[in-house]
Design a protein around this motif. Structure first.
Motif, mmCIF file in Angstrom:
data_model
loop_
_atom_site.group_PDB
_atom_site.id
_atom_site.type_symbol
_atom_site.label_atom_id
_atom_site.label_comp_id
_atom_site.label_asym_id
_atom_site.label_seq_id
_atom_site.Cartn_x
_atom_site.Cartn_y
_atom_site.Cartn_z
ATOM 1 N N LEU A 344 -21.848 2.429 -7.567
ATOM 2 C CA LEU A 344 -21.388 1.101 -7.975
ATOM 3 C C LEU A 344 -19.872 0.986 -7.816
ATOM 4 C CD1 LEU A 344 -21.897 -1.667 -9.367
ATOM 5 C CD2 LEU A 344 -21.610 -0.513 -11.554
ATOM 6 N N ILE A 345 -19.163 2.010 -8.289
ATOM 7 C CA ILE A 345 -17.693 1.971 -8.209
ATOM 8 C C ILE A 345 -17.250 1.906 -6.747
ATOM 9 C CG2 ILE A 345 -15.580 3.315 -8.654
ATOM 10 C CD1 ILE A 345 -16.867 4.222 -11.308
ATOM 11 N N GLU A 346 -17.900 2.726 -5.880
ATOM 12 C CA GLU A 346 -17.531 2.713 -4.450
ATOM 13 C C GLU A 346 -17.719 1.316 -3.864
ATOM 14 O OE1 GLU A 346 -20.074 5.695 -2.762
ATOM 15 O OE2 GLU A 346 -18.829 7.335 -3.590
ATOM 16 N N THR A 347 -18.845 0.688 -4.183
ATOM 17 C CA THR A 347 -19.146 -0.645 -3.634
ATOM 18 C C THR A 347 -18.108 -1.677 -4.101
ATOM 19 O OG1 THR A 347 -21.472 -0.063 -3.781
ATOM 20 C CG2 THR A 347 -20.978 -2.392 -3.456
ATOM 21 N N GLN A 348 -17.819 -1.660 -5.405
ATOM 22 C CA GLN A 348 -16.888 -2.646 -5.949
ATOM 23 C C GLN A 348 -15.462 -2.410 -5.437
ATOM 24 O OE1 GLN A 348 -16.955 -5.555 -7.461
ATOM 25 N NE2 GLN A 348 -14.721 -5.576 -7.700
ATOM 26 N N LEU A 349 -15.100 -1.117 -5.246
ATOM 27 C CA LEU A 349 -13.736 -0.824 -4.778
ATOM 28 C C LEU A 349 -13.485 -1.391 -3.387
ATOM 29 C CD1 LEU A 349 -12.687 2.763 -5.895
ATOM 30 C CD2 LEU A 349 -11.614 0.574 -6.457
ATOM 31 N N ILE A 350 -14.507 -1.305 -2.529
ATOM 32 C CA ILE A 350 -14.361 -1.854 -1.168
ATOM 33 C C ILE A 350 -14.120 -3.365 -1.260
ATOM 34 C CG2 ILE A 350 -15.581 -2.290 1.023
ATOM 35 C CD1 ILE A 350 -17.036 0.417 0.537
ATOM 36 N N ILE A 351 -14.889 -4.032 -2.124
ATOM 37 C CA ILE A 351 -14.754 -5.494 -2.264
ATOM 38 C C ILE A 351 -13.362 -5.840 -2.801
ATOM 39 C CG2 ILE A 351 -15.612 -7.511 -3.546
ATOM 40 C CD1 ILE A 351 -18.407 -6.021 -3.467
ATOM 41 N N LYS A 352 -12.915 -5.067 -3.811
ATOM 42 C CA LYS A 352 -11.605 -5.319 -4.409
ATOM 43 C C LYS A 352 -10.503 -5.217 -3.335
ATOM 44 C CE LYS A 352 -8.501 -3.414 -7.881
ATOM 45 N NZ LYS A 352 -8.300 -2.417 -8.915
ATOM 46 N N LYS A 353 -10.623 -4.166 -2.494
ATOM 47 C CA LYS A 353 -9.615 -3.934 -1.463
ATOM 48 C C LYS A 353 -9.636 -5.093 -0.450
ATOM 49 C CE LYS A 353 -8.220 -0.235 1.355
ATOM 50 N NZ LYS A 353 -8.970 0.413 2.398
ATOM 51 N N GLU A 354 -10.846 -5.482 -0.027
ATOM 52 C CA GLU A 354 -10.963 -6.576 0.949
ATOM 53 C C GLU A 354 -10.358 -7.858 0.389
ATOM 54 O OE1 GLU A 354 -15.108 -5.072 3.079
ATOM 55 O OE2 GLU A 354 -15.155 -6.808 1.753
ATOM 56 N N LYS A 355 -10.626 -8.117 -0.893
ATOM 57 C CA LYS A 355 -10.130 -9.361 -1.506
ATOM 58 C C LYS A 355 -8.605 -9.328 -1.618
ATOM 59 C CE LYS A 355 -12.514 -12.091 -3.839
ATOM 60 N NZ LYS A 355 -13.320 -12.913 -4.718
ATOM 61 N N ALA A 356 -8.069 -8.155 -1.991
ATOM 62 C CA ALA A 356 -6.614 -8.034 -2.127
ATOM 63 C C ALA A 356 -5.946 -8.238 -0.762
ATOM 64 C CB ALA A 356 -6.256 -6.672 -2.716
ATOM 65 N N GLU A 357 -6.564 -7.681 0.300
ATOM 66 C CA GLU A 357 -5.987 -7.827 1.652
ATOM 67 C C GLU A 357 -6.027 -9.287 2.097
ATOM 68 O OE1 GLU A 357 -7.050 -3.331 3.112
ATOM 69 O OE2 GLU A 357 -8.198 -5.005 3.973
ATOM 70 N N ALA A 358 -7.158 -9.952 1.835
ATOM 71 C CA ALA A 358 -7.298 -11.363 2.231
ATOM 72 C C ALA A 358 -6.263 -12.209 1.492
ATOM 73 C CB ALA A 358 -8.709 -11.855 1.897
ATOM 74 N N TYR A 359 -6.008 -11.870 0.242
ATOM 75 C CA TYR A 359 -5.043 -12.611 -0.561
ATOM 76 C C TYR A 359 -3.642 -12.438 0.019
ATOM 77 C CZ TYR A 359 -2.156 -13.923 -4.555
ATOM 78 O OH TYR A 359 -1.217 -14.502 -5.356
ATOM 79 N N GLU A 360 -3.346 -11.191 0.421
ATOM 80 C CA GLU A 360 -2.026 -10.896 0.981
ATOM 81 C C GLU A 360 -1.798 -11.695 2.266
ATOM 82 O OE1 GLU A 360 -0.339 -6.848 2.280
ATOM 83 O OE2 GLU A 360 -1.130 -6.606 0.238
ATOM 84 N N VAL A 361 -2.825 -11.711 3.134
ATOM 85 C CA VAL A 361 -2.719 -12.447 4.406
ATOM 86 C C VAL A 361 -2.495 -13.935 4.121
ATOM 87 C CG1 VAL A 361 -4.008 -13.173 6.473
ATOM 88 C CG2 VAL A 361 -4.132 -10.799 5.682
ATOM 89 N N ALA A 362 -3.267 -14.487 3.180
ATOM 90 C CA ALA A 362 -3.158 -15.918 2.852
ATOM 91 C C ALA A 362 -1.767 -16.237 2.303
ATOM 92 C CB ALA A 362 -4.225 -16.289 1.834
ATOM 93 N N THR A 363 -1.225 -15.342 1.441
ATOM 94 C CA THR A 363 0.099 -15.581 0.859
ATOM 95 C C THR A 363 1.169 -15.539 1.945
ATOM 96 O OG1 THR A 363 -0.733 -14.308 -0.996
ATOM 97 C CG2 THR A 363 1.573 -14.915 -1.101
ATOM 98 N N ARG A 364 1.025 -14.562 2.868
ATOM 99 C CA ARG A 364 2.015 -14.443 3.944
ATOM 100 C C ARG A 364 2.016 -15.722 4.790
ATOM 101 N NH1 ARG A 364 0.509 -9.820 7.175
ATOM 102 N NH2 ARG A 364 0.134 -8.660 5.274
ATOM 103 N N ARG A 365 0.792 -16.213 5.133
ATOM 104 C CA ARG A 365 0.659 -17.442 5.938
ATOM 105 C C ARG A 365 1.319 -18.612 5.236
ATOM 106 N NH1 ARG A 365 -5.210 -16.938 7.689
ATOM 107 N NH2 ARG A 365 -4.980 -15.464 9.377
ATOM 108 N N LYS A 366 1.074 -18.709 3.922
ATOM 109 C CA LYS A 366 1.598 -19.821 3.121
ATOM 110 C C LYS A 366 3.127 -19.772 3.137
ATOM 111 C CE LYS A 366 0.739 -21.562 -1.443
ATOM 112 N NZ LYS A 366 0.189 -21.125 -2.728
ATOM 113 N N ASN A 367 3.686 -18.560 2.965
ATOM 114 C CA ASN A 367 5.142 -18.406 2.904
ATOM 115 C C ASN A 367 5.797 -18.707 4.235
ATOM 116 O OD1 ASN A 367 4.936 -17.758 0.269
ATOM 117 N ND2 ASN A 367 5.092 -15.537 0.562
ATOM 118 N N GLN A 368 5.017 -18.430 5.346
ATOM 119 C CA GLN A 368 5.574 -18.710 6.681
ATOM 120 C C GLN A 368 5.493 -20.205 6.975
ATOM 121 O OE1 GLN A 368 3.156 -16.134 8.999
ATOM 122 N NE2 GLN A 368 4.473 -14.350 8.706
ATOM 123 N N GLY A 369 4.806 -20.957 6.114
ATOM 124 C CA GLY A 369 4.660 -22.408 6.285
ATOM 125 C C GLY A 369 3.597 -22.678 7.286
#
Ligand code: SAH
Ligand code: SF4
Ligand code: F3S
Length: 369
Positions: A344-369
């Protein structure tokens, strides 16, 4: 005798809050905070009992303090753990449970006699010192009796505090440091004082304290109102976070747990919340290895975690607890429980990492305008 005291806290925010109450009560009687355990004449451990591991940590810590200091210090066991242990070990001088703190300053006096005890466990009149987050209980106790959980037996019947008292306590306790208010209850969604439900209470707090971030913990899916998410989207100071414990992805297990919702109900809340407020973060609590949990039930939990994609989750292996109904059912072997927890922990950790990466990409895009 005046003491120098040191408090170590285990468990949830309720115990964190109670430690502030103990601190305030002792200070008001002229006792002082010690700089460290070595410097203390009164060592207090505010312990949790929700899982065996939590109990062992607190008891191990107390026994090591006693071994190192022999009789030089007074040792106190407080909190949920003080109420749940069957036999208080000899190395503990005082045991004080969550409803008894009003008498605690008397208990630390050598000439204290137990006939003096009379206390309700209502600490709304106590001035607590607030850090960045002001912990504010809106209710105490729990009436849900989930079949695995010891909390209702330790914290008693659910009682909602009056909105007037809650607002007054917030006003009185806010310090220069305070940036956020955390409204707390074992199930905030079942808050009800006369005609005021939790959404109405939250609206009052948001209106009165516009410059504070307002958060709440913990929600119960069976009582959750989507109105709270609407309010988050309308109020900038209402934190867009939901801690919504799933516990299991199997309807059969949810029913054995007495959770009173189905996976379909839970998914509907998550879907509506994300539709209303796409940036909302949703975290959860999930348990594995409960009595009677089959491999198929566990697979349903893994599937639910993959579908629901929580931003984060606290994940636990079931721990049998005194008083609870689950203790009377056949257990899953500890090894099987551990192996399910690992998966369970392995499965959730992968999702957490994917979500954090997607958030980072979205924030970078937003900041670049
Ligand atoms: N009132 C809150 C928090 C309860 S304790 C709620 O209902 O969500 C926090 C978490 O500990 C629970 O959500 C559950 O996932 C876990 N827990 C409770 N009893 C447990 C037990 N016997 N063994 C393992 N985990 C447990
Ligand atoms: Fe325990 Fe359930 Fe109450 Fe939470 S809602 S404290 S899990 S009995
Ligand atoms: Fe909290 Fe542990 Fe008590 S989770 S309510 S401190 S048993």
């Amino acid at each position: 005798m005046k003491h120098r005291f040191h408090i170590t806290t285990y468990g949830c925010q309720m115990n964190d809050y109670d430690s502030l109450v103990i601190e305030s009560l002792l200070l008001s009687e002229g006792h002082e905070k010690a700089l460290s355990i070595d410097d203390a004449s009164l060592v207090i451990v505010n312990g949790c009992s929700v899982r065996e591991h939590a109990e062992e940590r607190a008891m191990g810590f107390l026994s090591s303090v006693r071994k190192e200091t022999k009789k030089a210090k007074k040792i106190v066991l407080a909190g949920c753990l003080a109420r749940s242990v069957e036999n208080i070990p000899d190395f503990i001088d005082i045991a004080v449970s969550p409803t008894e703190y009003a008498n605690f300053p008397k208990m630390v006096n050598d000439n204290f006699s137990f006939t003096e005890i009379e206390s309700t466990g209502d600490y709304s009149g106590v001035n607590i010192s607030s850090g960045i987050t002001l912990l504010t209980p809106i209710s105490k106790g729990c009436d849900n009796f989930c079949s695995y959980c010891i909390v209702p037996f330790l914290r008693g019947k659910e009682i909602s505090f009056s909105p007037e008292n809650i607002l007054m306590q917030i006003k009185r306790s806010i310090s220069k440091e305070t940036k956020e208010i955390m409204l707390m209850g074992q199930n905030v969604n079942s808050y009800m004082y006369k005609n005021t439900d939790f959404s109405s209470l939250a609206a009052m707090v948001l209106k009165e304290f516009k410059d504070m971030r307002v958060r709440f913990i913990t929600s119960h899916p069976k009582d959750f109102s989507i109105k709270l998410v609407e309010m988050m989207s309308e109020n900038k100071n209402f934190c867009s976070h939901l801690h919504l414990p799933l516990q299991s992805g199997s309807d059969r297990m949810l029913s054995l747990m007495h959770r009173k919702y189905t996976i379909k109900d839970f998914t509907a809340i998550v879907d509506s919340a994300r539709k209303l407020l796409p940036e909302i973060t949703i975290t959860s609590d999930i348990m594995v290895g409960l009595p009677q949990e089959s491999e198929g039930d566990f697979q349903e939990t893994l599937d639910a975690v993959k579908t629901l994609r929580f931003d984060d989750a606290f994940m636990y292996r079931y721990s049998p607890r005194r008083f609870t109904l689950s203790r009377y059912f056949d257990e899953v072997s500890p090894d099987e429980g551990l192996s399910r927890l690992k998966k369970l922990i392995e499965t959730q950790l992968i999702i957490k990492k994917e979500k954090a990466e997607a958030y980072e990409v979205a924030t970078r895009r937003k900041n670049q305008g």
